[in-house]
Design a protein around this motif. Sequence first.
Motif, PDB file in Angstrom:
ATOM      1  N   PRO A 229      37.156  46.050  46.197  1.00  0.00           N
ATOM      2  CA  PRO A 229      36.151  45.385  45.349  1.00  0.00           C
ATOM      3  C   PRO A 229      36.083  43.880  45.550  1.00  0.00           C
ATOM      4  N   VAL A 230      37.216  43.270  45.855  1.00  0.00           N
ATOM      5  CA  VAL A 230      37.225  41.813  45.942  1.00  0.00           C
ATOM      6  C   VAL A 230      36.414  41.306  47.132  1.00  0.00           C
ATOM      7  N   ASN A 231      36.302  42.131  48.176  1.00  0.00           N
ATOM      8  CA  ASN A 231      35.538  41.716  49.362  1.00  0.00           C
ATOM      9  C   ASN A 231      34.146  42.347  49.415  1.00  0.00           C
ATOM     10  N   PHE A 232      33.733  42.991  48.322  1.00  0.00           N
ATOM     11  CA  PHE A 232      32.423  43.647  48.369  1.00  0.00           C
ATOM     12  C   PHE A 232      31.335  42.626  48.050  1.00  0.00           C
ATOM     13  N   THR A 233      30.962  41.860  49.061  1.00  0.00           N
ATOM     14  CA  THR A 233      30.095  40.694  48.874  1.00  0.00           C
ATOM     15  C   THR A 233      28.625  41.091  48.748  1.00  0.00           C
ATOM     16  N   ASP A 234      27.820  40.142  48.281  1.00  0.00           N
ATOM     17  CA  ASP A 234      26.375  40.373  48.203  1.00  0.00           C
ATOM     18  C   ASP A 234      25.813  40.675  49.591  1.00  0.00           C
ATOM     19  N   GLU A 235      26.406  40.052  50.630  1.00  0.00           N
ATOM     20  CA  GLU A 235      25.908  40.270  51.985  1.00  0.00           C
ATOM     21  C   GLU A 235      26.142  41.719  52.430  1.00  0.00           C
ATOM     22  N   VAL A 261      46.740  46.096  33.349  1.00  0.00           N
ATOM     23  CA  VAL A 261      47.298  46.952  34.402  1.00  0.00           C
ATOM     24  C   VAL A 261      46.897  46.416  35.782  1.00  0.00           C
ATOM     25  N   LEU A 262      45.650  45.977  35.917  1.00  0.00           N
ATOM     26  CA  LEU A 262      45.208  45.437  37.219  1.00  0.00           C
ATOM     27  C   LEU A 262      46.091  44.254  37.618  1.00  0.00           C
ATOM     28  N   ARG A 263      46.457  43.442  36.630  1.00  0.00           N
ATOM     29  CA  ARG A 263      47.325  42.288  36.910  1.00  0.00           C
ATOM     30  C   ARG A 263      48.689  42.767  37.399  1.00  0.00           C
ATOM     31  N   ARG A 264      49.252  43.752  36.712  1.00  0.00           N
ATOM     32  CA  ARG A 264      50.573  44.281  37.120  1.00  0.00           C
ATOM     33  C   ARG A 264      50.509  44.970  38.484  1.00  0.00           C
ATOM     34  N   MET A 265      49.330  45.503  38.795  1.00  0.00           N
ATOM     35  CA  MET A 265      49.144  46.137  40.114  1.00  0.00           C
ATOM     36  C   MET A 265      48.917  45.087  41.205  1.00  0.00           C
ATOM     37  N   ALA A 266      48.676  43.820  40.793  1.00  0.00           N
ATOM     38  CA  ALA A 266      48.313  42.736  41.721  1.00  0.00           C
ATOM     39  C   ALA A 266      47.003  43.037  42.451  1.00  0.00           C
ATOM     40  N   ARG A 267      46.099  43.733  41.779  1.00  0.00           N
ATOM     41  CA  ARG A 267      44.725  43.847  42.305  1.00  0.00           C
ATOM     42  C   ARG A 267      44.074  42.498  41.997  1.00  0.00           C
ATOM     43  N   GLU A 268      43.339  41.927  42.935  1.00  0.00           N
ATOM     44  CA  GLU A 268      42.910  40.528  42.767  1.00  0.00           C
ATOM     45  C   GLU A 268      41.607  40.373  41.993  1.00  0.00           C
ATOM     46  N   TYR A 269      41.086  41.437  41.408  1.00  0.00           N
ATOM     47  CA  TYR A 269      39.860  41.338  40.612  1.00  0.00           C
ATOM     48  C   TYR A 269      40.179  41.805  39.199  1.00  0.00           C
ATOM     49  N   ARG A 270      39.233  41.576  38.308  1.00  0.00           N
ATOM     50  CA  ARG A 270      39.367  42.057  36.934  1.00  0.00           C
ATOM     51  C   ARG A 270      38.211  42.993  36.636  1.00  0.00           C
ATOM     52  N   ARG A 271      38.324  43.702  35.520  1.00  0.00           N
ATOM     53  CA  ARG A 271      37.302  44.676  35.114  1.00  0.00           C
ATOM     54  C   ARG A 271      35.890  44.088  35.196  1.00  0.00           C
ATOM     55  N   GLU A 272      35.727  42.843  34.697  1.00  0.00           N
ATOM     56  CA  GLU A 272      34.394  42.224  34.635  1.00  0.00           C
ATOM     57  C   GLU A 272      33.829  42.031  36.046  1.00  0.00           C
ATOM     58  N   TRP A 273      34.709  41.597  36.961  1.00  0.00           N
ATOM     59  CA  TRP A 273      34.283  41.401  38.362  1.00  0.00           C
ATOM     60  C   TRP A 273      33.826  42.726  38.949  1.00  0.00           C
ATOM     61  N   ILE A 278      29.395  46.542  40.640  1.00  0.00           N
ATOM     62  CA  ILE A 278      28.693  47.821  40.453  1.00  0.00           C
ATOM     63  C   ILE A 278      27.238  47.553  40.048  1.00  0.00           C
ATOM     64  N   ARG A 279      27.065  46.560  39.160  1.00  0.00           N
ATOM     65  CA  ARG A 279      25.701  46.221  38.720  1.00  0.00           C
ATOM     66  C   ARG A 279      24.867  45.785  39.930  1.00  0.00           C
ATOM     67  N   ALA A 280      25.441  44.904  40.765  1.00  0.00           N
ATOM     68  CA  ALA A 280      24.704  44.402  41.938  1.00  0.00           C
ATOM     69  C   ALA A 280      24.379  45.549  42.903  1.00  0.00           C
ATOM     70  N   THR A 309      40.373  52.603  30.977  1.00  0.00           N
ATOM     71  CA  THR A 309      39.953  53.291  32.208  1.00  0.00           C
ATOM     72  C   THR A 309      38.864  54.308  31.874  1.00  0.00           C
ATOM     73  N   LEU A 310      39.034  55.006  30.750  1.00  0.00           N
ATOM     74  CA  LEU A 310      38.013  55.994  30.358  1.00  0.00           C
ATOM     75  C   LEU A 310      36.679  55.305  30.052  1.00  0.00           C
ATOM     76  N   THR A 311      36.725  54.163  29.371  1.00  0.00           N
ATOM     77  CA  THR A 311      35.447  53.508  29.043  1.00  0.00           C
ATOM     78  C   THR A 311      34.809  52.918  30.307  1.00  0.00           C
ATOM     79  N   LEU A 312      35.641  52.455  31.228  1.00  0.00           N
ATOM     80  CA  LEU A 312      35.071  51.954  32.488  1.00  0.00           C
ATOM     81  C   LEU A 312      34.376  53.095  33.240  1.00  0.00           C
ATOM     82  N   TYR A 313      34.998  54.265  33.187  1.00  0.00           N
ATOM     83  CA  TYR A 313      34.392  55.423  33.851  1.00  0.00           C
ATOM     84  C   TYR A 313      32.994  55.674  33.268  1.00  0.00           C
TER      85      TYR A 313
END
Length: 440
Positions: A229-235, A261-273, A278-280, A309-313
């Motif tokens: 997700p972190v590299n999924f650019t507009d381009e 949890v994303l922070r503890r996983m060291a995923r570099e994005y957050r839910r909002e990002w 997904i919106r784009a 996670t369920l609400t994000l789904y």
Amino acid sequence: MKTHIITYGCQMNEYDTHLVKSELASIGAQFVDSIPEADFVLVNTCAVRGKPVEKVRSLLGELRKEKEKRDLMVGMMGCLAQLEEGQQIARKFAVDVLLGPGALTEIGKAIEAKNRFWDLSFREELTHHLPPAPQGQLSAFVSIIRGCNHHCTYCIVPTTRGPEVSRHPDLILRELEQLKAAGVLEVTLLGQNVNSYGNDQPGFPKFGELLRRVGQVGIPRVKFTTSHPVNFTDEVIAAMAETPQVCNYIHLPVQSGSNRVLRRMAREYRREWYLDRIRAIKEAIPDVVLSTDIIVGFPGESEEDFEQTLTLYDEVQYDSAYMFIYSPRPGTPSYKHFQDLPREVKVERLQRLIEKQKEWSYKKNQQWVGRTVEVLVRGSAKDEGYAEGHDRGNHPVLIPAAQAPRPGLYQVEVKQATPHMLFGEVVGSQEAATIPLMMA
Ligand code: SAM
Ligand code: SF4
């Protein structure tokens, strides 16, 4: 040499098996379908979760017994081979040939050595390697980038596959031309993070530009996996929307809907990002089909985290998902520093997530009923009387066998849908392209 190869794990492993197979063929190996027929058995392994490691352990146990009875050479390749854990298993079960994921081009030398041959290096040759096109296949994989520069705390892949190395675009395009000439109708570009493509090599195109160039080759269907997700650019999104060959399917692993949890996983994005991406995507590609990977029961995941996670789904409304119970892997930071949750908690959450996934898959699949989709039929299905294929959105589709007598591309009207499958009928005489029936 009669060789039998057994492959576990991801599509990257399937591609590596093809690569090694073509090397073996060039030194005269013949391929057989079962262990008793073989005098060389090569096991391509996965180390991402505990289960595939257990499978390899029991297979190698069987092979050691076979070795005691007759002259048999046993090889191990893939992610597990790169780890101390795998090497211990290899020693225990008397494995003769051991090649890490970066040393596959050494398979010829390994066979010639006729003795124990272990190589765990990362060879540059691999990046320049051009495997021949597989014959009689309508879909194929092409590796565009190897390795991973991320450090998700649960994941063993950066240790087993090393840092990111992009393949030269000219080589990728040559491989695609060969596939096109061999009759391939669908290609999947592969990498741990395909959209990091080119970031390690100044002068290489970025992933969006590569997609556009790949589209120009003219293979009718282009897919890719996996995207971070972190590299999924507009381009990248624009290139997908503007390149007709690129299919309307995106696999975008989220792993968790909770920022904690994303922070503890060291995923570099957050839910909002993630939700913004997904919106784009939905704005630019209205018919997009979305799938994801989710890890359930990561250490420290509270009930509240899991509910996020369920609400994000619900917000994303995924078409499908690969759902995993967290598996502590030796050598990863989360194994070392975090306490695993009780198994019953993880299993109970997984069941709730599966229910959620089924609900959404059913609703989303229903939306295709009455529409016409392009199906790549590979062969006959396990269910008698049906031919099986998949559409541009990666849905599995069943068609009455009599309507799709040969593998190829068909225009199909969707008549019914379940959470896992679309059922349709070939419309008119719109058979787009077929090849002689030579494969199942
Ligand atoms: N590079 C891809 C990405 O970042 O999404 C995925 C590669 S990984 C081999 C495939 C999936 O396995 C991950 O997306 C993750 O959901 C899952 N996985 C990796 N390590 C895991 C672990 N220790 N336990 C459970 N699932 C795991
Ligand atoms: Fe593993 Fe994370 Fe790299 Fe994917 S991005 S391969 S999950 S470390």
